[in-house]
Design a protein around this motif. Structure first.
Motif, mmCIF file in Angstrom:
data_model
loop_
_atom_site.group_PDB
_atom_site.id
_atom_site.type_symbol
_atom_site.label_atom_id
_atom_site.label_comp_id
_atom_site.label_asym_id
_atom_site.label_seq_id
_atom_site.Cartn_x
_atom_site.Cartn_y
_atom_site.Cartn_z
ATOM 1 N N ALA A 1 11.228 -34.366 -27.234
ATOM 2 C CA ALA A 1 10.249 -33.853 -26.207
ATOM 3 C C ALA A 1 10.030 -34.932 -25.376
ATOM 4 O O ALA A 1 9.130 -34.322 -24.354
ATOM 5 N N LYS A 2 10.615 -36.011 -25.443
ATOM 6 C CA LYS A 2 10.249 -37.111 -24.246
ATOM 7 C C LYS A 2 11.407 -36.917 -23.045
ATOM 8 O O LYS A 2 11.334 -37.428 -22.266
ATOM 9 N N LEU A 3 12.178 -35.910 -23.417
ATOM 10 C CA LEU A 3 13.347 -35.849 -22.218
ATOM 11 C C LEU A 3 12.977 -34.848 -21.263
ATOM 12 O O LEU A 3 13.354 -33.682 -21.231
ATOM 13 N N LYS A 4 12.038 -35.477 -20.413
ATOM 14 C CA LYS A 4 11.585 -34.474 -19.405
ATOM 15 C C LYS A 4 12.344 -33.953 -18.400
ATOM 16 O O LYS A 4 12.057 -33.007 -17.704
ATOM 17 N N SER A 5 13.491 -34.673 -18.180
ATOM 18 C CA SER A 5 14.648 -34.299 -16.998
ATOM 19 C C SER A 5 15.499 -33.247 -17.715
ATOM 20 O O SER A 5 16.628 -32.579 -17.220
ATOM 21 N N LEU A 6 15.478 -32.957 -19.130
ATOM 22 C CA LEU A 6 16.627 -31.940 -19.788
ATOM 23 C C LEU A 6 16.563 -30.623 -19.391
ATOM 24 O O LEU A 6 15.393 -29.950 -19.501
ATOM 25 N N ILE B 1 11.351 -25.522 -35.755
ATOM 26 C CA ILE B 1 11.543 -25.967 -34.031
ATOM 27 C C ILE B 1 10.444 -26.930 -33.610
ATOM 28 O O ILE B 1 9.284 -26.159 -33.765
ATOM 29 N N PRO B 2 10.549 -27.762 -33.333
ATOM 30 C CA PRO B 2 9.307 -28.769 -33.114
ATOM 31 C C PRO B 2 8.671 -27.921 -31.944
ATOM 32 O O PRO B 2 9.119 -27.729 -30.830
ATOM 33 N N ARG B 3 7.094 -27.791 -32.101
ATOM 34 C CA ARG B 3 6.512 -27.331 -31.053
ATOM 35 C C ARG B 3 6.270 -28.007 -29.762
ATOM 36 O O ARG B 3 6.113 -27.645 -28.819
ATOM 37 N N GLU B 4 6.407 -29.456 -29.810
ATOM 38 C CA GLU B 4 6.403 -30.482 -28.734
ATOM 39 C C GLU B 4 7.445 -29.997 -27.973
ATOM 40 O O GLU B 4 7.432 -30.280 -26.427
ATOM 41 N N LEU B 5 8.669 -29.319 -28.083
ATOM 42 C CA LEU B 5 9.643 -28.960 -27.113
ATOM 43 C C LEU B 5 9.167 -28.209 -25.983
ATOM 44 O O LEU B 5 9.755 -27.877 -25.211
ATOM 45 N N THR B 6 8.170 -27.331 -26.292
ATOM 46 C CA THR B 6 7.617 -26.333 -25.382
ATOM 47 C C THR B 6 7.049 -27.145 -24.039
ATOM 48 O O THR B 6 6.895 -26.399 -23.002
ATOM 49 N N GLY B 7 6.915 -28.279 -24.228
ATOM 50 C CA GLY B 7 6.491 -29.087 -23.053
ATOM 51 C C GLY B 7 7.646 -29.477 -22.091
ATOM 52 O O GLY B 7 7.452 -30.222 -20.954
ATOM 53 N N LEU B 8 8.959 -29.223 -22.480
ATOM 54 C CA LEU B 8 10.193 -29.534 -21.815
ATOM 55 C C LEU B 8 10.171 -28.325 -20.444
ATOM 56 O O LEU B 8 10.745 -27.385 -20.748
ATOM 57 N N SER B 9 9.448 -28.618 -19.436
ATOM 58 C CA SER B 9 9.311 -27.731 -18.261
ATOM 59 C C SER B 9 10.589 -27.396 -17.591
ATOM 60 O O SER B 9 10.537 -26.379 -17.148
ATOM 61 N N ASN B 10 11.498 -28.421 -17.490
ATOM 62 C CA ASN B 10 12.684 -28.152 -16.965
ATOM 63 C C ASN B 10 13.940 -27.467 -17.715
ATOM 64 O O ASN B 10 14.877 -27.294 -17.279
ATOM 65 N N LEU B 11 13.573 -27.395 -18.935
ATOM 66 C CA LEU B 11 14.719 -26.540 -20.053
ATOM 67 C C LEU B 11 14.746 -25.321 -19.497
ATOM 68 O O LEU B 11 14.111 -24.353 -19.590
ATOM 69 N N LYS B 12 16.227 -25.098 -19.231
ATOM 70 C CA LYS B 12 16.815 -23.875 -18.722
ATOM 71 C C LYS B 12 17.729 -23.110 -19.847
ATOM 72 O O LYS B 12 17.681 -21.750 -19.894
ATOM 73 N N VAL B 13 18.423 -23.890 -20.729
ATOM 74 C CA VAL B 13 18.924 -23.206 -21.603
ATOM 75 C C VAL B 13 18.915 -23.914 -23.038
ATOM 76 O O VAL B 13 18.952 -25.115 -23.213
ATOM 77 N N LEU B 14 18.347 -23.203 -24.016
ATOM 78 C CA LEU B 14 18.433 -23.674 -25.453
ATOM 79 C C LEU B 14 18.890 -22.562 -26.352
ATOM 80 O O LEU B 14 18.806 -21.536 -26.199
ATOM 81 N N ASP B 15 19.842 -23.394 -27.102
ATOM 82 C CA ASP B 15 20.572 -22.683 -28.301
ATOM 83 C C ASP B 15 20.449 -23.245 -29.480
ATOM 84 O O ASP B 15 21.223 -24.547 -29.732
ATOM 85 N N VAL B 16 19.572 -22.698 -30.419
ATOM 86 C CA VAL B 16 19.666 -23.223 -31.807
ATOM 87 C C VAL B 16 19.987 -22.124 -32.893
ATOM 88 O O VAL B 16 19.926 -22.254 -33.827
ATOM 89 N N SER B 17 21.007 -21.146 -32.171
ATOM 90 C CA SER B 17 21.429 -20.312 -33.260
ATOM 91 C C SER B 17 22.307 -20.778 -34.378
ATOM 92 O O SER B 17 22.961 -21.957 -33.913
#
Length: 212
Positions: A135-140, A154-170
């Protein structure tokens, strides 16, 4: 007083070596990574720790200041584990380790890679939980962890990654509910399928870790 110019010259010399010292620490980190990996097809053969910096190694890209910004080891037939040393690659922007046979946990020290734009660890055999430190990876922008053996919620902290465009945990063994805050409101359900997830979460009605 005569020693003052000598000190000045020495200081200037040491200052000029600063980038080399920094890059050498990155080389040490990569060499430590190599020692953890099995490499039957010798894709890491050029990783020579006696060189001043790793910028001449295959699968490593540096910027104009000789800092490692990209590690491309996707589909390289390597196995083994990752360690805390990867957190020393402070300038890294792209971490590509997909389609290998890497096992063990995802190191929490990856959260130190503040410049990281893309992390592709999919199609390995990572286990354990997704580190909250990511969640500290703000440029991700791209986080692909699909087709592993990851567990937990799924860590709720990841919701703070405002730049995240693609996530795949399938295709893991994740549990709990799927967050709906921040960028998670835009991710398709295919990003979460083939887990033990219950979601998306209903705020105030379903506990976040329901089903874990």
């Amino acid at each position: 007083m005569a020693s003052l110019p000598l000190f000045s010259v020495l200081f200037t010399f040491l200052l000029s070596l600063a980038p080399a010292f920094s890059t050498n620490s990155e080389g040490n980190a990569l060499h430590a990574l190599r020692s953890r990996l099995s490499d039957p097809t010798n894709v890491l053969q050029s990783w020579d720790p006696t060189l001043v910096n790793p910028c001449t190694w295959f699968h490593v890209t540096c910027d104009s200041n000789n800092h490692v910004i990209r590690l491309d080891l996707g589909n390289s037939n390597i196995s083994g584990t990752l360690g805390s040393e990867l957190g020393e690659l402070k300038h890294l922007q792209y971490l590509e380790l997909y389609r290998n046979d890497i096992t063990g946990k995802i190191p929490k020290e990856l959260g130190n890679l503040k410049n990281l734009v893309s992390m592709d660890l999919y199609e390995n055999r990572f286990e354990g939980e997704i580190p909250k430190s990511l969640a500290k990876l703000k440029s991700l922008r791209f986080l692909r962890l699909n087709n592993n053996k990851l567990a937990g919620s799924i860590p709720r902290e990841l919701t703070g990654l405002s730049n995240l465009k693609v996530l795949d945990v399938s295709n893991n063994n994740l549990c709990g509910t799927i967050p709906v805050d921040g960028p998670f409101s835009t991710f398709p359900m295919e990003s979460f399928e083939h887990n033990r997830l219950n979601g998306p979460e209903l705020k105030g009605l379903v506990p976040y870790d329901f089903g874990c």
